[in-house]
Design a protein around this motif. Structure first.
Motif, PDB file in Angstrom:
ATOM      1  N   GLU A 105       0.644  -0.970   0.005  1.00 57.66           N
ATOM      2  CA  GLU A 105       0.269  -0.214   0.211  1.00 57.66           C
ATOM      3  C   GLU A 105       0.997   1.214   0.103  1.00 57.66           C
ATOM      4  O   GLU A 105       2.008   1.598   0.771  1.00 57.66           O
ATOM      5  CB  GLU A 105      -1.350   0.007   0.822  1.00 57.66           C
ATOM      6  CG  GLU A 105      -1.666   0.990   1.468  1.00 57.66           C
ATOM      7  CD  GLU A 105      -2.652   0.998   2.679  1.00 57.66           C
ATOM      8  OE1 GLU A 105      -4.174   0.612   1.988  1.00 57.66           O
ATOM      9  OE2 GLU A 105      -1.932   1.329   3.525  1.00 57.66           O
TER      10      GLU A 105
ATOM     11  N   ARG B  78      -2.132   6.487   0.758  1.00 57.11           N
ATOM     12  CA  ARG B  78      -3.353   5.421   0.748  1.00 57.11           C
ATOM     13  C   ARG B  78      -3.803   5.055   2.274  1.00 57.11           C
ATOM     14  O   ARG B  78      -4.254   4.927   3.163  1.00 57.11           O
ATOM     15  CB  ARG B  78      -3.335   4.080  -0.349  1.00 57.11           C
ATOM     16  CG  ARG B  78      -4.411   3.437   0.279  1.00 57.11           C
ATOM     17  CD  ARG B  78      -6.061   3.824  -0.299  1.00 57.11           C
ATOM     18  NE  ARG B  78      -7.020   3.062  -0.159  1.00 57.11           N
ATOM     19  CZ  ARG B  78      -8.224   2.614  -0.750  1.00 57.11           C
ATOM     20  NH1 ARG B  78      -8.609   4.450  -0.877  1.00 57.11           N
ATOM     21  NH2 ARG B  78      -9.222   2.732  -0.052  1.00 57.11           N
ATOM     22  N   THR B  79      -2.447   5.410   3.039  1.00 54.74           N
ATOM     23  CA  THR B  79      -1.893   4.962   4.693  1.00 54.74           C
ATOM     24  C   THR B  79      -2.662   6.468   5.343  1.00 54.74           C
ATOM     25  O   THR B  79      -3.529   6.175   6.433  1.00 54.74           O
ATOM     26  CB  THR B  79      -1.276   4.322   5.085  1.00 54.74           C
ATOM     27  OG1 THR B  79      -1.020   3.244   4.626  1.00 54.74           O
ATOM     28  CG2 THR B  79      -0.766   4.121   6.009  1.00 54.74           C
TER      29      THR B  79
END
Length: 293
Positions: free
Chosen positions: A9, A13-14
């Motif tokens: 990821e 996105r995190t």
């Protein structure tokens, strides 16, 4: 079956995961609180700073604000004063390179002896700048005229200013030429002082200048505002703390992202190792489909 590589990821996105969005909101609240504290400290610095205002334009007695034989006080700096006394005819002098409203010329200086005793009960001497001349000859003519006048009692009004630091004469120049209104240097040129005290400041004479001289421009001192630098330092600290709150959130999210990536990679490597071991220990088969012992 061969293990599927993990999906890594992205950091962005995190960051948009709900828990990190909530953490960001908390960091913004904390940063906002720090910013408010910084603004409060800055306002305190402005409010606690004050403009130094003195009633310099109300004429006071010389001995109320002037000092003798020591450093001048800020109370007397720029103050209009009055004194009654006599000028010493033999102690007129000239300063070169003095600006008056931007024009270079000459000051005519004098020694003034107030009638009133100083705070120590002694006679004191006061350096006075009597006027300005555009040329050396006009300054000398004024000195000659003033020196010829008898010592009569007069009331003097002018602005009290701190003594200037004397400068050494230029190499090859006239060693007796003076540029600065230095009380310490003038005292060495005066005659018959005896044990008199000397005022630490000098006076720029106001009113109609004598002997065809021009009045010396000496405006009221500029009012100065003091600043509370300690509060400004605290305000800067709170601003740094506010920025650090946001940076700390970013650092925590990045650490969590890197930890997840390392765990996923470690899990994949472990799965690959197990798969490789499983492949290596499986029995081989012949082309006819029979197992080989």
């Amino acid at each position: 079956m061969r293990p599927t590589p993990p999906h890594i990821e992205t950091l962005g996105r995190t960051m948009v995961r709900p828990k990190w969005i909530a953490a960001l909101l908390l960091a913004l609240v904390i940063a906002g609180a720090f910013a408010w504290l910084g603004q409060w400290q800055l306002e305190r610095a402005v409010q606690s700073g004050h403009v130094v205002e003195r009633a310099t334009e109300s004429v006071k007695p010389l001995n109320d604000v002037a000092r003798v034989n020591g450093a001048a006080t800020s109370v007397g700096d720029g103050q209009l004063v009055h004194a009654t006394g006599t000028f010493a005819p033999g102690d007129y002098g000239m300063l070169v390179g003095r600006l008056n409203n931007g024009t270079a010329g000459y000051w005519v200086t004098a020694r003034f002896t107030p009638t009133d005793k100083d705070k120590d009960g002694k006679t004191a001497q006061l350096a006075v700048a009597r006027g300005w001349a555009p040329t050396e000859q006009k300054a000398k003519d004024a000195i000659a005229e003033l020196s010829s006048q008898p010592a009569t009692t007069v009331t003097l009004v002018g602005r009290l200013l701190p003594t200037e630091a004397p400068e050494a004469p230029k190499s090859g120049g006239d060693p007796f030429e003076m540029k600065d209104m230095s009380v310490a240097a003038l005292v060495n040129l005066w005659h018959g002082l005896g044990d008199s005290d000397v005022y630490s400041s000098y006076l720029v004479e106001h009113g109609t200048p004598p002997a065809g001289l021009t009045a010396i421009y000496s405006p009221r001192p500029v009012e100065q505002a003091t600043v509370d630098w300690l509060n400004i330092f605290y305000a800067a600290e709170w601003a740094i703390f506010a920025g650090f709150a946001i940076f700390l959130w970013y650092r925590v999210v990045r650490d969590a992202w890197e930890k997840q990536r390392e765990d996923d990679e470690a899990d994949y490597e472990a799965a690959m190792a197990a798969w490789a071991v499983a492949r290596g220990s499986a029995p081989s088969e012949s082309a006819s489909g029979q197992k080989l012992d």
